[in-house]
Design a protein around this motif. Sequence first.
Motif, mmCIF file in Angstrom:
data_model
loop_
_atom_site.group_PDB
_atom_site.id
_atom_site.type_symbol
_atom_site.label_atom_id
_atom_site.label_comp_id
_atom_site.label_asym_id
_atom_site.label_seq_id
_atom_site.Cartn_x
_atom_site.Cartn_y
_atom_site.Cartn_z
ATOM 1 N N ARG A 34 45.566 -22.714 57.134
ATOM 2 C CA ARG A 34 46.678 -23.457 57.945
ATOM 3 C C ARG A 34 47.281 -23.068 58.656
ATOM 4 O O ARG A 34 48.078 -22.854 59.083
ATOM 5 N N ARG A 35 47.430 -21.106 58.351
ATOM 6 C CA ARG A 35 48.001 -19.805 58.711
ATOM 7 C C ARG A 35 47.589 -19.690 60.282
ATOM 8 O O ARG A 35 48.667 -19.470 61.265
ATOM 9 N N PHE A 36 46.273 -20.007 60.520
ATOM 10 C CA PHE A 36 45.847 -19.963 61.782
ATOM 11 C C PHE A 36 45.953 -21.254 62.826
ATOM 12 O O PHE A 36 46.204 -20.391 64.069
ATOM 13 N N GLU A 37 46.445 -21.659 62.052
ATOM 14 C CA GLU A 37 46.697 -23.288 62.788
ATOM 15 C C GLU A 37 47.719 -23.108 63.367
ATOM 16 O O GLU A 37 48.395 -23.712 64.252
ATOM 17 N N SER A 38 48.998 -22.145 62.327
ATOM 18 C CA SER A 38 50.098 -22.453 62.685
ATOM 19 C C SER A 38 50.285 -21.570 63.240
ATOM 20 O O SER A 38 51.137 -21.309 64.801
ATOM 21 N N GLY A 78 30.941 -26.595 65.754
ATOM 22 C CA GLY A 78 30.185 -28.387 66.009
ATOM 23 C C GLY A 78 30.886 -28.897 65.322
ATOM 24 O O GLY A 78 30.440 -30.203 65.646
ATOM 25 N N LEU A 79 31.060 -29.035 63.881
ATOM 26 C CA LEU A 79 31.856 -30.096 63.765
ATOM 27 C C LEU A 79 33.400 -30.680 64.846
ATOM 28 O O LEU A 79 33.042 -31.740 64.730
ATOM 29 N N LEU A 80 34.047 -29.477 66.056
ATOM 30 C CA LEU A 80 34.891 -30.087 66.532
ATOM 31 C C LEU A 80 34.352 -30.736 67.515
ATOM 32 O O LEU A 80 35.306 -30.789 68.817
ATOM 33 N N ALA A 99 41.949 -30.513 68.124
ATOM 34 C CA ALA A 99 40.636 -30.926 67.955
ATOM 35 C C ALA A 99 40.212 -31.515 66.417
ATOM 36 O O ALA A 99 39.793 -32.534 67.239
ATOM 37 N N ARG A 100 40.667 -30.112 65.924
ATOM 38 C CA ARG A 100 40.409 -31.261 63.933
ATOM 39 C C ARG A 100 41.291 -32.734 64.467
ATOM 40 O O ARG A 100 40.991 -33.838 63.777
ATOM 41 N N GLN A 101 42.721 -33.089 64.613
ATOM 42 C CA GLN A 101 43.176 -33.721 64.743
ATOM 43 C C GLN A 101 42.911 -34.775 65.763
ATOM 44 O O GLN A 101 42.350 -36.037 64.990
ATOM 45 N N HIS A 102 42.220 -34.733 66.273
ATOM 46 C CA HIS A 102 40.926 -35.599 67.643
ATOM 47 C C HIS A 102 40.254 -36.002 66.993
ATOM 48 O O HIS A 102 39.425 -37.247 67.208
ATOM 49 N N ALA A 103 39.655 -35.194 65.373
ATOM 50 C CA ALA A 103 38.546 -35.332 65.258
ATOM 51 C C ALA A 103 38.209 -36.045 64.023
ATOM 52 O O ALA A 103 37.358 -37.154 63.737
ATOM 53 N N GLY A 104 39.599 -36.527 63.723
ATOM 54 C CA GLY A 104 39.841 -36.911 62.691
ATOM 55 C C GLY A 104 39.725 -36.493 60.854
ATOM 56 O O GLY A 104 39.291 -37.024 60.225
ATOM 57 N N GLU A 151 40.420 -33.713 58.299
ATOM 58 C CA GLU A 151 40.834 -33.078 57.905
ATOM 59 C C GLU A 151 40.985 -30.908 57.618
ATOM 60 O O GLU A 151 39.995 -30.543 57.736
ATOM 61 N N LEU A 152 42.103 -30.551 57.323
ATOM 62 C CA LEU A 152 42.213 -29.522 57.572
ATOM 63 C C LEU A 152 41.529 -28.547 56.679
ATOM 64 O O LEU A 152 40.545 -27.790 56.787
ATOM 65 N N ASP A 153 41.456 -29.316 55.285
ATOM 66 C CA ASP A 153 40.050 -28.342 54.166
ATOM 67 C C ASP A 153 38.495 -28.369 54.936
ATOM 68 O O ASP A 153 37.922 -27.618 54.185
#
Length: 64
Positions: free
Chosen positions: A37-41, A56-58, A14-19, A21-23
């Motif tokens: 980063r660990r959570f996504e991994s 809300g962000l995603l 979802a983060r990548q689709h929304a464009g 950054e991880l931070d």
Amino acid sequence: MQLEDHAGDVVAKARQHAGLELDQVAAAAGVDAGQWRRFESDGRTPEGVNWTAVAGLLGLDAAK
């Protein structure tokens, strides 16, 4: 072999689709980028995540 996506996979996609950054998502979540980063991994959720802000962000449903 893992056939299902874990929560970190779903959020990362979802983060990548929304464009975003991880931070940016880590800041909204209220955790540091390394924890996020660990959570996504690996799908292990850091303590104290603000899921309402992340959702809300995603554009996701925080309850799910």
